[in-house]
Design an enzyme around this catalytic site. Structure first.
Site: not given
Ligand code: UN1
Length: 516
Positions: A195, A248-249, A252-253, A270, A304, A405
């Site tokens: 996705k 991603g962030s 969400v991780g 990551e 990142c 970030e």
């Protein structure tokens, strides 16, 4: 894969480097390009000029994901048994095709997410490098043979394919990061559903197209477009995705980690970074400045690994700041497929808003806005999400702009009294992805390797620019301990199986018969 539905003329951006067709793009499920069962779509627009509509993509449903997972699950039964070197032949062809298509794929990528063409060429090159590595690795995939503690017994480990991989990828490296996941996943004998981020769906369709043209069986790879909340979530929660890899962030991780942890999946994440470049008094000033411009404003700060903090030792601080501002002034903003452009727009309106809000936060916290700080306007910029490269000085380590970030071209400069304090400030963040130290002192370089809590430490090089055959990933809140790239990715995408053959002709008991 794409149906041209409408021809249109794009008058802006000098008309020179723009595509003029609007296309309807599709998912790739069960060996076929197809729409979502919902019939709904979302738009893909050029962030440098939002009047430029690239195409529409399917807004997919849970049902679409389920069909895709079922299909690649079936294919896994035979793909796992295809000899890895045979897969290597397919990777060889894939690398050839990518080399031929590098220019087209780079153009498309710049158009959909904004980074300049020299950077998107680098992105496609990173895919080629990842594939080249897979060609070699397909003939290695080493296990270990070790002596047995018992006589006439043989011990070895082999790499064992896992199953279906659910891959959720970001927009800042729209092809490179998908390749970090898809390539080792397939090489190790898994199948996948990917996705892509909604900002960069075309680059992933291009990658899938290249896989198919290179001769990969259509059944082993699926792409499902759509939102994280529907498609992404379903990939994480689906009982048949044994592997989940997400870039991603950290927010969400954490959610993915909770669900995947409960379901005992193999998860690689990551996540965020708050990377620092340390500049010591003995640094080569010109190099340190060039690196901080590239690290801070390359990819519009949307890496990142971006240099979002520069930690400068007292003695060189003022000289560094003056030279850094001068060098930053030379950046040329614009549409990245136009000549001479060195910095593209923010990739979305949401990202632009985040960047601007952090600039306000920095000002309120009492940092000095030394350069930039506004939305960028002017000829060629007004229809895009452009923002000035921004430098704050006088930043203190407890300020939010020094800790959170931002993912934009906003750099915080922190002054420190010595190397020890520099390392201390560098580590004073929840993240631990990349870091850089500019010094001529070899001893300090090794201290940096020993003491900086990051997955990547560069000496006299920028915080960005990791190479595809080296392990990539971070410590602390940057991830969950796995690495992408190089050999470590192959360890993630396969299980280790320990195999024993006892050729003694008797039933020997380990730990017992040999210690009587
Ligand atoms: C990322 O920003 O998530 O080292 C990836 C680099 C690139 C990859 C960055 N090769 O900056």
């Amino acid at each position: 894969m794409a149906i041209t539905t409408e021809a249109r003329i794009n008058p802006s951006m000098n008309g020179k480097t723009k595509e003029t067709r609007v296309k309807t793009y599709q998912n790739f499920i069960a060996g076929k390009w197809c729409d979502s069962e919902s019939g709904e779509t979302f738009e893909n627009r050029n962030p440098a000029d939002t009047t430029d509509l690239i195409g529409t993509f399917p807004l997919s449903t849970v049902g679409d994901v389920d069909r895709a997972v079922a299909s690649v699950k079936k294919a896994f039964e035979w793909w796992r048994k295809v000899p890895a070197p045979e897969k290597g032949h397919m990777f060889f062809k894939l690398a050839e095709l990518l080399r031929e298509r590098k220019e087209r794929y780079s153009f498309d990528m710049t158009r959909e997410m904004g980074k300049p063409i020299f950077e998107t060429r680098g992105d496609v090159q990173e895919v080629i490098d990842t594939v080249d590595y897979a060609i070699g690795e397909s003939r290695r995939m080493f296990g270990h043979t070790v002596p047995s503690e018992l006589p006439n017994k043989f011990n070895m480990t082999i790499r064992f394919p896992i199953g279906v991989a659910g891959l959720i990828t970001p927009w800042n490296f729209p092809m490179a990061i998908p390749s970090w996941k898809t390539v080792p996943a397939l090489a190790c004998g898994n199948t996948f559903v990917i996705k892509p981020a909604q900002i960069t769906p075309l680059s992933v369709n291009n990658l899938i197209e290249a896989f198919l043209d290179a001769g990969f069986p259509p059944e082993v790879l699926n792409v499902v477009h759509g939102s994280g909340s529907k498609v992404g979530n379903r990939l994480v929660e689906h009982p048949d995705t044994a592997i989940v890899s997400f870039t991603g962030s950290s927010a969400v991780g954490r959610q993915i980690g909770e669900v995947g942890g409960r379901m005992l999946k193999r998860i690689s994440m990551e996540l965020g970074g708050k990377n620092a470049q340390i500049v010591l008094n003995d640094a080569d000033l010109e190099m340190a400045v060039d690196a901080a411009v590239w690290g801070g404003f390359g990819t519009t700060g949307q890496r990142c690994t971006a240099t979002s903090r520069v930690i400068v030792e007292e003695g060189i601080h003022d000289k560094f700041v003056a030279a850094y501002i001068e060098a930053t002034k030379k950046l040329k903003l614009g549409y990245g497929n136009d000549k001479g452009v060195t910095m593209g727009p923010a990739s979305s309106e949401a990202q632009l808003k985040t960047d601007l809000s952090y600039i306000e936060i920095g000002k309120k916290e009492g940092a000095t806005l030394a350069y930039g700080g506004k939305r960028a306007i002017g000829p060629g910029l007004d229809n895009g999400y452009f923002i000035e490269p921004t430098i704050f000085t006088g930043v203190k380590r407890d300020m939010r702009i020094a800790r959170e970030e931002i993912f934009g071209p906003v750099v915080s400069i922190l002054k420190v009294k010595d190397f020890k304090e520099a390392i201390d400030v560098c580590n004073d963040t929840e993240y631990g992805l990349s870091s850089a130290v500019f010094t001529k002192d070899i001893n300090k370089a090794y201290v940096a390797f020993r003491d900086i809590e990051c997955g990547l430490t560069y000496i006299n090089a920028s915080t960005i620019g990791a190479e595809a055959h080296m392990p990539f990933g971070g410590m602390k809140a940057t991830g969950n301990g796995h690495r992408e790239g190089g050999w470590e990715a192959y360890e993630f995408y396969s299980e280790t199986k320990a195999c024993y053959v006892d050729y003694s002709g008797t039933v020997q008991r380990a730990q017992i018969d040999n210690y009587v």
